[in-house]
Design an enzyme around this catalytic site. Sequence first.
Site, PDB file in Angstrom:
ATOM      1  N   ASP A  79      -5.968  -4.217  -2.250  1.00  0.00           N
ATOM      2  CA  ASP A  79      -4.962  -3.799  -1.267  1.00  0.00           C
ATOM      3  C   ASP A  79      -4.106  -4.966  -0.776  1.00  0.00           C
ATOM      4  O   ASP A  79      -4.612  -5.981  -0.292  1.00  0.00           O
ATOM      5  CB  ASP A  79      -5.724  -3.162  -0.099  1.00  0.00           C
ATOM      6  CG  ASP A  79      -4.827  -2.611   0.981  1.00  0.00           C
ATOM      7  OD1 ASP A  79      -3.607  -2.730   0.880  1.00  0.00           O
ATOM      8  OD2 ASP A  79      -5.376  -2.047   1.945  1.00  0.00           O
ATOM      9  N   SER A 114       0.843  -1.201   0.000  1.00  0.00           N
ATOM     10  CA  SER A 114       0.000   0.000   0.000  1.00  0.00           C
ATOM     11  C   SER A 114       0.881   1.255   0.000  1.00  0.00           C
ATOM     12  O   SER A 114       1.748   1.412  -0.842  1.00  0.00           O
ATOM     13  CB  SER A 114      -0.957  -0.053   1.191  1.00  0.00           C
ATOM     14  OG  SER A 114      -1.973   0.911   1.078  1.00  0.00           O
TER      15      SER A 114
END
Length: 384
Positions: free
Chosen positions: A173, A50
């Site tokens: 993610d 991320s």
Amino acid sequence: MVEGLSVFNQKDKYSLIVQGGGQKGAFASGVLDKFIDAGFDPFSLYIGTSAGALNVSSFVTKQRGIGLDFILNYTTRERFFDMNKFLQKQQPMDLDWAFDFVNSGEFPLDLSLGKQNLGDDKVALACITDVEELKDYYYPIFADNWFDVLRATCAIPMLYYHDIEFDGKKWVDGGVSATIPVEESYRRGINNMVVISTIPKPKESLTLPTPVRESLDKWKKELEEGLETHIRHLKVSGTKEKLTEFQKQFSEKVADMKADYQRLTGPRLESYRDQYKLMTADKLNLKQWIQDKEKLARLIDIQNKRTPFSRSSTSHLDMLVSHYANHAEVEQFLLSPPDDVNLWHIQPERELSSKGLLSQKDQILEDYEHGIAIAAEFLAKHHR
């Protein structure tokens, strides 16, 4: 931090592993900018999840300040995360707009320089999650598909609704499956690891992890507190109409939350324990990832049966359980790494001021400066 080598040996291989955390990534930006200042880069493997992947990118290019610039000047804009759209059940996060600036903004990432600095003997990877398998995969950051890779590693499932597809898979993610990808470094045979996380140092000795049901009780309490915090925020900064609308949604969701909580702590909990072998009483830990406003976002979205989120066979709850189990395993690795691992854990001395989203700029800058200070201490001890 596990004490390994007092001075980094150029003959050995080292990995740099950077956790995400949205705007909390300002801490890692400070650490890495200090590393750049000191000329400290003994690494042959770089892995980020991320926001951690963005910080890794700017560290590889040695473009000091890019990580902070992105967090401070782009993620704080309403265009990046729009609470009004969220309340209206529209997509609230515009990653596509944000990443356009990575390539063409006032302070762009030099992709060609990144490839040049890596050469043939170094690798920089972003962790992303396969939606169907809930498994972590690792893609080169400075490849032709860098835009999709960086979008994927930052695509929080409950806030970014568009499907990101390449190589025949759908991706979200990286934090869903690998919050801090230390095990990937271990799988690749690089056992000297510098880990930058947002996990604050414990103020007291660690106790045994809580049982599953107690952890779920704590999760429920934290979610409720996140909702109440947002109501107070709207009272101060929002309009009367926004507050009325949110309170209406809040009252509707409480009933759903209670029903889902009873279901989760009943027979369904047993089914999840069977499905995810890591979800045992001595490993489940619910402390990370869902932070403040993100608690609000995920709670409402999990309960919202009309969400436009279009994952075909993997539910949001599956993703949350996968994340919790993974993070518990990562914490075990950090606290008690294998005997053949040298691990330096660079972490805040206290809880960070920033949140995952909706932080104030002064909070972000405070965490950035904290990262610089912690990195200076690390370098004084380990780098000559």
